[in-house]
Each structure stands twice: as C-alpha cells, then as structure tokens.
Design an enzyme around this catalytic site. Structure first.
Site, mmCIF file in Angstrom:
data_model
loop_
_atom_site.group_PDB
_atom_site.id
_atom_site.type_symbol
_atom_site.label_atom_id
_atom_site.label_comp_id
_atom_site.label_asym_id
_atom_site.label_seq_id
_atom_site.Cartn_x
_atom_site.Cartn_y
_atom_site.Cartn_z
ATOM 1 N N LYS A 1 -6.796 3.106 8.687
ATOM 2 C CA LYS A 1 -5.883 4.116 8.140
ATOM 3 C C LYS A 1 -6.513 5.512 8.170
ATOM 4 O O LYS A 1 -5.849 6.498 8.538
ATOM 5 C CB LYS A 1 -5.499 3.741 6.708
ATOM 6 C CG LYS A 1 -4.635 2.495 6.601
ATOM 7 C CD LYS A 1 -4.358 2.159 5.137
ATOM 8 C CE LYS A 1 -3.495 0.916 5.011
ATOM 9 N NZ LYS A 1 -3.212 0.585 3.606
ATOM 10 N N SER B 1 0.797 -1.224 0.000
ATOM 11 C CA SER B 1 0.000 0.000 0.000
ATOM 12 C C SER B 1 0.832 1.277 0.000
ATOM 13 O O SER B 1 0.282 2.361 -0.093
ATOM 14 C CB SER B 1 -0.948 0.007 1.206
ATOM 15 O OG SER B 1 -0.218 0.125 2.409
#
Length: 827
Positions: free
Chosen positions: A749, A706
């Site tokens: 996140k 990511s």
C-alpha cells in the site's frame, strides 16, 4: 451352528450343570402376578429364551442407571428383541411384542463407561400396553406358558430323536465344538429347555429366533427348530467339503514346491541356474553397503525369499526390483556442506536480488551447522505471490550449500501413494516421490524443493496427511515408504516448500513449517532485477551481445508500469524477451533498430500501453477520500465518493463491495450519527437526505476492513463540508468505539501511495512496526501519521475550514441533489 460361542461359554460357566437349569424351569412361574407392569430392555442382536443365559453390553447412560438399580434390588426386567439392528428402540413400534423376563446375575463396569451384564431368562411374556417410553420403556404384560405336548406320542418322540440326531451330525462336522456343550446336550431332559438352548445358538437371523420364541406348543416349536437345524446341517456339510478341497490344494502346492526344489538342484548340477547368479550379485553388492542392521536383515531376507521362488513366479521380479532399489538408495551417503558463509552469501546475491529474509535464515542454518554436526534440517516454506523467485531460489540454495537439488511439483497431486509409495503387491508398484527423489539425487542430504504445496488435492486418500511424517523433524529420521518397507533417514534433508497462499494448507501440516513470507517486489527492486538478471539473460538466450543491445533504466520502468501488473517478474521477463526478439529480427532483416532502448522506444516495440497507473487527482469537492488497497499483484490507491440527495435517510452502497466492506461503511456511518456533536452536524440531516457511497471501477470486486477510516473521512468531509487535504491517503479499520485497528499489506500500500504522488499517509499506530520493515530509501518522501482514534483522523485529514459555497444541512428544503463526492479502498 452356534455362531455365538461366547453365549454358550457363558451358559457353561454359570449353569453349574443341568440341575440349575431344570430348577429354574420348574420354579419359573412362581411369585409373579399376571398383568404386572415391567421395565423393558431392548436387545439388538439376540433373543433371550427361558432358562438360557445371555450377555449384553449397554452404552446408554439412562439404561445403565436403570439396570444397576434392578441389579441392586434383585428385581426382574423384560428382554425384548428389536425389529431392526441399526436403530435405537425408543417406542413400541421398534420391538417385538413377546419377550422373556430375566434376572441380572452379574454386572461388570467396563473401562470405557459401558456396562456388561449377564442375564438369565425366566419366562415368556406378552406386552399388553406400553405405559411409558421415556426415559425407558415401561409396559403392562401378561405371562405366557408353554403348552406341554404328549411326550409319549410317536410323533413327539420322532421329533426329539430327529433333533438329537441332527445335532450329533452337526457336532461331528465341527471338531472344535466344546466338549462341555456335548455333555450338556446329552443330559438335558426338559424338551422345552432343549429347544430353547438349541434355538439360542442357531446361526440365523433374529426374526427366525423370535419366531421360535413365539411358538408356545413344544412339539410345533421342535418341528420348526428341526427345519433350521437341517438347513444348518446342509451348510456345514458344504463348508466341510470346501475345507477338504482347500486342504487338498495345499497338499498339492507343497508337493509342487518339493518338485520345484528337485528341479532347481538338477539345474544347479547342470549349470543352468542363471538367476542364481543374479541373486548372488545382488547379495555381493549388499555386503558393500553401509546400512543399518535392520535394513541389511530385511534385504537378505528378501533375497532368500526370491531364491526359493521360481523365476517365472509373479513375485520374483517384484522382489528383485525392490532389492535393486535398496541398493541404489544412498544409505549414509552425504555431500559435504559448503561452510564458507561469505561464499554462500555471494552465490545467493549473485543469482537473486533481495529476498533478505530467506538468505539470512539460510546463513543462520549454515552457521549453526558449523557449530554442531548433528543439527536437523529445517523445514522452510517460502510463501508469497507468483513470480517472486520462490522456486528458482531452491537451485541457488543447493548451489550455495554444495548440495544436490531435487524438485517435486505437488500441484494437482491427489493420491497419497505418490508421496508414500505403493505396496509391492500392486501391479506396477513403485516408491513414492520422496524416496524416488533421494534415489535420483544420489545423496541423503539434498535440497528438496516441494513446489506448490498449497495446491495438493485429496480425491483419493490424503496426500497432505502423508506429508506430515515427511516434514516432521521429530519423525522423518525413520520415514517408511510403503514400497521400501524399511525406515529411511530424512532428517538431514533440507526441505523447502513453496506456496502462494496459506489458508489451503491443512493446519497440522502448516504447524510443521517455518513460514518465510516473500513480498512482491517494488519498482526499484524490479528495475535492479531486470538490469542485473533478466535483460542480460534474454539477450544471451536470443543470440545478442552486450555491444549489440542495451536498455535504459527509464525504459525498464516504463515496461514495469505500463505493460505489467504483478508482484513478481515473470511477465516483466516475457516483455523484455519480446523487446530483445524484435530488435533481433530487425538486425537479421537489416532494418534500423535502437542499439540502446529508451523510454520512447518501448511503445513502438511493444505496442499500446496495457495498464494505466492510478494517480492522485486533486478535487475541490468535499466527500472525497483516498484509500490504499492491497491486491495479489501489489498495492494501489482507490477513491471513495460520497454524495447526499434529498430523501428520508436511506444508505446506498455501490461499486461491487464485499460484505466486510459494506459492514465497514455501516460502522463508519453509525459512528458518525452517534457523534454529531463532535463535528457539529445537525441531527435532522440524517432524516432529510439519502446517502450514497460509491467506489469507482465497479467491475472490480472490493472487500476488506481497511477502508474503515477512509469511509469515515469521506463521510465527515461530506457532512461538515470540509475538504480532505491534498495528497493525503489513509488505511485502517474502525470500530463502533471509534478505535483505529491495524491492517495488512502495508508495504504494498505504501509503495502504491508513493507511485501515485501521495505525500502523507494516515494509518493505525499498531502498523508502525510494518513501516519500519520497509527500506527507508523507498519511503523517504512520505510523511506518516499514526493514530489510535478517528478523532485524530479528522484533525489530520480534513481542512480546518469549509469549502466555498458550502451546503447548509440545517435547511431541509427539498433539493434535486446535494453535490459531494468520495472514493474508497479495499484490503
């Protein structure tokens, strides 16, 4: 003797009497040239003798093709015995040098693509030279003839007489010996055929049979055969002796049983049969049960067996305990479900904050149960990090449904008998945990919590496989516990499993589960849980009243952010308990204490802060980008730092990066070099400067894909000398085509970005659905940008103009160092 009775049966079936064998023996040497080449077929388990029939089963495809060809042309093939049974014969070293030529009399194709053939041995041969070893053995051979002894000599006649006498004794010791073979033995006049026939049926190893084949003198062969027969005779006598002893013992047991029955009758007449009353009581209890006919029949049959046994017998207490278990199980006993959906929802909301997916699924189940009475219980699996309330939710579900609650901890379970039970024959045998849990609950439809499903081990057997039957709605209506031995209906049980990770659950088991993911709690959710559940609970458990102590919201948030780092609330519960205990101690000692704990009081009560929250740090340098990371205890932000120094184009990565993250860095760097025209970067910069990418907190391992767009943004910022915009974070995987792919852990996140003061987040367009699942009040101050290609990332993330004192990479003069910094993220 004659262990391989199939061989003899085949001989009888195809010989058509003795004249056929005699004719074959006499005509055996006709029409065959000496030193001819011959295809060889290895025999693993037996030796073929001249004049004898032998079946063989073939599996090798190339050998099968060869045999079919020989069979169709009526040719002959050489049969040689293998030296070892456990290897395939592929060379001359694997077989004996003397074998027997044979014709294939019959060939049968078996359903599993194997072939079974019937061979007739003709004459012996010796391998002179191996011509080929593939695809099958081909050798030049020489024919061998037996040396005929003087049949009129006294020694020869003595050998023949001894052999027939020994065989007769062997036959007398084996009543099951076929009559046809006895007649065949009496009519064989050819001594060679007789010895070969007896040798083929010997119960001995293949080397001994090969030894007999290799003896060409008939008298010598007969002498060796006689030794084997005498040895076989001794074994048969011993076997007969053992069988007679066993028969005598059985007769004694029958006699003892008859005596015991007489004693039992006398005890009944004297009124001393107390154990009979016990069995009668069990039988009376069984008549009250509403169980299936199959179960009832088994129960009464077991009692009848126990009645015939002596109470001192080892089997008696096992049968009684088994019958007692059957009586204690709640056959056809069900609690009535609470069908009031509003009441069920109120119970769940009262005891657990959040967990909307689980509550919604449970209410759906209740609604369908209200519509149909025959619905099977779902198999739910609550999957999420530790401490989020998966296990305690089971009790709340049982309370909401008005059902009994059973919990079985599977962590460390390594024996499938723990699930399926032990056989009654074992000492200390007992039912498995499933049946035991049903027995203890007193209901056939409890809420059955299988805790820590992902931590099952398989040192002995496979307990995970044993759970397949339990957790399969199509099979568990007839679950058979090994101890119970009769089917038990588990289809109405509501099974709820918990797991921290799914990759350790076997795929077959996972396929039977309805996975419901429970994410970690946000700070707001933890605050509400602490206010409504944890703090009041700790206050009550430690003997304080609401008037004695309360806590401010800011104090709870301080504990969450500075003293815990977890997805759940276990550590938060412990810290709140510590606060309450310290206040309680002060009350008892009559020391001053705060009646309401504020943020400022937390440090004085709990000591120094344990964790520092990662916050956004403004920088004026290019080469710095902020990424978003997922961890087992929630989300966080991470920085990527990139710097150029004079060199030859070397790439260095540091910060304890995993393989996937290293590949992401190389992908970003390669894409940047391949698209320099996009950013106006001179090509020579890649040859004149070394690139170093670093992720701070080097002691913490980092991995995942990511960080792709964050790495690219940091590199683009460094090479263009355009700073990344303030308070912008990003997450997403990139490809060599410049496409931005979706990643996981979005909720954690995004919440981490908000805590750190981030205002804008860049992520893949395909992650938009994940943002929609987050409560809007948790993300109302954030702005989201959804991208498909990295070109969009450049427009959104980088400032339009270069920084002051920007470096000119077209100047290739050696420098000590070119500043430019950056930071990365993990998945």
């Amino acid at each position: 003797m004659f262990k391989n009775m199939t061989l003899l049966g085949t001989l009888i079936e195809h010989s058509d009497g003795l004249p056929l064998l005699e004719t074959n023996m006499k005509n055996m040497h006709k029409d065959h040239n000496q030193d001819a080449s011959l295809t060889l077929l290895a025999s693993k388990y037996n030796v073929l003798f001249p004049g004898i029939y032998m079946p063989m089963t073939l599996e090798n495809a190339s050998i099968i093709r060869l045999v079919k060809k020989v069979y169709e042309t009526g040719g002959i093939i050489g049969i040689v015995a293998q030296k070892k049974e456990d290897v395939e014969a592929t060379s001359a070293q694997d077989i004996f040098t003397i074998g027997t030529t044979a014709r294939i009399l019959k060939l049968i194709n078996l359903p599993d693509e194997r072939v079974r053939i019937l061979l007739q041995g003709e004459e012996k041969f010796q391998i002179e030279d191996v011509i080929a070893e593939t695809p099958y053995l081909l050798a030049s051979i020489s024919r061998l003839k037996d040396k005929t002894s003087n049949t009129q000599s006294k020694h020869f006649k003595a050998v023949v007489s001894s052999i027939k006498e020994t065989v007769a004794k062997l036959i007398s010791l084996q009543p099951e010996f076929p009559t046809e073979i006895k007649l065949l033995l009496d009519n064989i006049n050819d001594f060679n055929l007789l010895t070969y026939f007896l040798a083929s049926g010997l119960d001995t190893d293949i080397k001994s049979k090969q030894k007999l084949l290799e003896i060409h003198d008939s008298k010598k062969r007969g002498t060796v055969l006689l030794k084997y027969l005498l040895k076989d005779l001794e074994v048969s006598k011993l076997r007969k002796k053992i069988q007679d002893k066993v028969h005598t013992d059985i007769e004694q047991l029958q006699h003892d049983f008859y005596i015991r029955r007489q004693i039992k009758v006398l005890q009944e007449e004297l009124g001393e049969n107390e154990f009979e009353d016990e069995i009668d009581e069990l039988r009376a209890e069984g008549e009250k049960k509403q169980w299936p006919k199959e179960v009832a029949d088994y129960f009464y049959k077991a009692l009848d067996k126990a009645e015939r046994l002596s109470p001192n017998s080892a089997d008696y207490p096992v049968l009684i305990s088994h019958a007692e278990l059957m009586l204690e199980l709640p056959w056809s006993v069900y609690t009535t479900d609470n069908m009031d959906l509003k009441m069920a929802k109120k119970v769940l909301d009262t005891e657990h904050y959040g967990l909307e997916k689980v509550k919604e699924r449970l209410l759906e189940y209740l609604a369908v149960r209200k519509l149909t009475q025959n619905m099977k219980g779902p198999i739910l699996c609550l999957y999420g990090p530790p401490g989020v309330g998966k296990t305690s939710l089971g009790k709340s579900i049982a309370k909401a449904l008005n059902r009994k609650y059973v919990k079985v901890s599977l962590g460390g379970l390594h024996d499938e008998a723990e699930i399926r039970g032990h056989r009654k024959t074992y000492v200390g045998a007992m039912p498995g945990r499933i049946i035991k849990g049903i027995q203890n609950s007193g209901s056939s439809n409890p809420v059955f919590m299988l805790d820590e499903l992902d931590k099952i081990t398989d040192l002995r057997g496979d307990p995970a496989a044993a759970l397949l039957e339990v957790l399969d709605p199509e099979q568990n209506q007839a679950f058979v516990d090994t101890f119970l031995e009769v089917p038990y209906d588990l289809s109405k049980v509501l099974f709820i499993a918990t797991a921290n990770q799914l990759d350790t659950i076997p795929p077959a088991l996972r396929d039977r589960l309805e996975i419901i993911e429970i994410n970690g709690y946000t700070i707001e959710e933890k605050l509400q849980i602490a206010k409504k559940y944890l703090f009041p609970k700790q206050r009550k458990e430690n003997g304080l009243k609401a008037t004695d102590l309360s806590i401010h919201d800011t104090a709870i948030v301080k504990v969450i952010e500075s003293y815990t780092r977890e997805s759940g609330v276990r550590e938060l519960d412990r810290k709140l308990a510590s606060l309450v205990r310290k206040v309680g101690k002060a009350m008892v000692l009559e020391e001053p204490y705060p009646k309401k704990i504020h943020k400022e009081d937390v440090i004085s009560l709990l000591g120094i802060e344990l964790f520092d929250q990662e916050m956004y740090q403004q920088t004026h340098l290019p080469g710095v980008a902020i990424g978003l990371a997922w961890t087992p205890v929630g989300g966080d932000i991470l920085f990527i730092e990139a710097i150029l120094s004079a060199g030859k184009g070397k790439l260095t990565l540091s910060g304890q990066l995993g393989d996937v993250m290293k590949e992401s860095a190389m992908t970003a760097f390669t894409y940047l070099k391949a698209n320099t025209n996009l950013l106006g970067i001179p090509d020579k910069v890649f040859e004149s400067y070394d690139l170093h990418i670093h992720l701070p907190a080097g002691a913490v391992p980092k991995d995942g894909p990511s960080a792709g767009i964050t790495l690219f943004a940091a590199l683009a910022s460094l090479y263009t000398q355009r700073k990344v915009k303030d308070k912008v974070a990003m997450t997403g995987e990139i490809t060599l085509r410049g496409k931005v792919l979706p990643v996981g852990g979005i909720k954690e996140k995004i919440l981490a970005a908000k805590r750190a003061g981030i205002k804008e987040v860049i992520l893949s367009k395909e992650n938009k659905k994940d943002i929609q699942e987050i409560k809007q009040k948790d993300i109302q101050d954030l702005k989201f940008h959804y991208v498909e290609f990295v070109e969009e990332v450049i427009q959104l993330a980088l400032q339009p103009s270069k920084v002051e004192a920007a470096k000119d990479w077209s100047i290739t003069k050696k420098r000590k160092q070119q500043p430019g910094i950056g930071h990365v993220s993990t998945l």
